[in-house]
Design an enzyme around this catalytic site. Structure first.
Site, PDB file in Angstrom:
ATOM      1  N   CYS A   1       0.815  -1.222   0.000  1.00  0.00           N
ATOM      2  CA  CYS A   1       0.000   0.000   0.000  1.00  0.00           C
ATOM      3  C   CYS A   1       0.851   1.276   0.000  1.00  0.00           C
ATOM      4  O   CYS A   1       1.411   1.622  -1.033  1.00  0.00           O
ATOM      5  CB  CYS A   1      -1.002  -0.032   1.147  1.00  0.00           C
ATOM      6  SG  CYS A   1      -2.337   1.158   0.920  1.00  0.00           S
TER       7      CYS A   1
ATOM      8  N   HIS B   1      -3.097  -5.358   2.701  1.00  0.00           N
ATOM      9  CA  HIS B   1      -2.536  -5.090   4.035  1.00  0.00           C
ATOM     10  C   HIS B   1      -2.560  -6.305   4.946  1.00  0.00           C
ATOM     11  O   HIS B   1      -3.192  -7.318   4.646  1.00  0.00           O
ATOM     12  CB  HIS B   1      -3.401  -4.035   4.726  1.00  0.00           C
ATOM     13  CG  HIS B   1      -2.982  -2.648   4.445  1.00  0.00           C
ATOM     14  ND1 HIS B   1      -1.784  -2.142   4.839  1.00  0.00           N
ATOM     15  CD2 HIS B   1      -3.626  -1.634   3.818  1.00  0.00           C
ATOM     16  CE1 HIS B   1      -1.702  -0.874   4.478  1.00  0.00           C
ATOM     17  NE2 HIS B   1      -2.800  -0.544   3.849  1.00  0.00           N
TER      18      HIS B   1
HETATM   19  N1  GLN Z   1      -1.805   7.011   1.994  1.00  0.00           N
HETATM   20  C1  GLN Z   1      -2.080   6.078   0.986  1.00  0.00           C
HETATM   21  C2  GLN Z   1      -3.499   6.065   0.445  1.00  0.00           C
HETATM   22  O1  GLN Z   1      -4.443   6.377   1.167  1.00  0.00           O
HETATM   23  C3  GLN Z   1      -1.703   4.712   1.533  1.00  0.00           C
HETATM   24  C4  GLN Z   1      -2.631   4.204   2.588  1.00  0.00           C
HETATM   25  C5  GLN Z   1      -2.268   2.891   3.139  1.00  0.00           C
HETATM   26  O2  GLN Z   1      -1.093   2.471   3.171  1.00  0.00           O
HETATM   27  N2  GLN Z   1      -3.283   2.217   3.616  1.00  0.00           N
HETATM   28  O3  GLN Z   1      -3.654   5.776  -0.719  1.00  0.00           O
END
Ligand code: GLN
Length: 245
Positions: free
Chosen positions: A94, A193
């Site tokens: 992510c 994740h």
């Molecule tokens: N900040 C990034 C987004 O919202 C990554 C978020 C995350 O790692 N969950 O796209």
């Protein structure tokens, strides 16, 4: 043989327990009698990438990504790019996936220029893409991978970068083109994740095989009893298949 894992920014990028993926890699090596060391490299630490066989970088919110920008510049960017070009396996999740790319433009217009190790661009939208999801993995002959996504960023793949596979349920890279993740050399970058590897043990073994084969090209990982892991995988696969039907 010892496999050396580098965990980048473990104290800053660890949404939904992403660090569990490192524990999973380590345990799956140790269960096979292969030793494994994990070095944590964070803000202010110098990175000597050639010491490592496998890299992990987890996810973080826009704020955490911004915090890292200065630290990433220069030495760390050069070392990460060199390791990737040299074929080091890299699991990026992510926010960590986005960081390996060229830039992330947040939904409210802030520009974060990232390291450009893989040719992908990310553009945020106010509406987030959240939930359990499922996608195919071309490296595993199209087998399904189950995961959980939560991102504002929509990621678009550039030249030389392939997706991991196709979205079967959920959003994936951008909710438009039907693809999930990025594959470049031995980079495996995904929006998935948390316990990605524990509930997809074949992905864990794919990464370990890439790491070990850099030292020993004919190495075959001995199988493990993955009954529990496979049950967890199949349960989610069935649940997500029902969502789509
Ligand atoms: N900040 C990034 C987004 O919202 C990554 C978020 C995350 O790692 N969950 O796209």
């Amino acid at each position: 043989m010892e496999i050396r894992i580098c965990h980048l920014y473990p104290d800053i990028l660890n949404l939904y327990g992403d660090r569990g993926n490192v524990t999973c890699l380590k345990k799956r090596l140790e269960w096979r009698g292969i030793s494994c060391s994990v070095d944590e490299v964070s803000v202010g630490d110098s990175l000597q990438a050639s010491k490592y066989d496998l890299f992990f970088i987890g996810g973080g919110q826009d704020f955490e990504q911004g915090v890292l920008l200065d630290d990433l510049k220069g030495q760390k960017t050069a070392e990460i790019k060199a390791a990737i070009e040299d074929g080091a396996p890299f699991l990026a999740i992510c926010g960590g996936y986005q960081i390996l790319g060229n830039y992330y433009r947040t939904w409210d217009g802030q520009q974060c220029d990232f390291i450009g190790a893989i040719d992908v661009d990310t553009i945020g939208q106010k509406e987030r893409m959240i939930g359990n999801y499922m996608f195919t993995c071309d490296d595993l002959g199209g087998e399904a991978v189950v995961g959980f996504e939560n991102h504002s960023g929509r990621t678009y793949l550039g030249s030389g970068v392939k997706p991991i596979g196709k979205v079967l349920s959920g959003h994936g890279n951008n909710g438009e083109d039907g693809f999930e993740g990025a594959r470049y050399k031995n980079v495996f970058a995904t929006y998935s994740h948390g316990c990605l590897l524990p509930k997809n043990p074949k992905v864990a073994d794919l990464l370990l095989t890439w790491a070990i084969r850099r030292k020993n090209p004919s190495f075959e990982l001995p199988p493990l009893d993955d009954a529990l892991e496979n049950n967890a995988h199949e349960y989610m696969q069935k649940r997500l298949s029902k969502v789509e039907s």
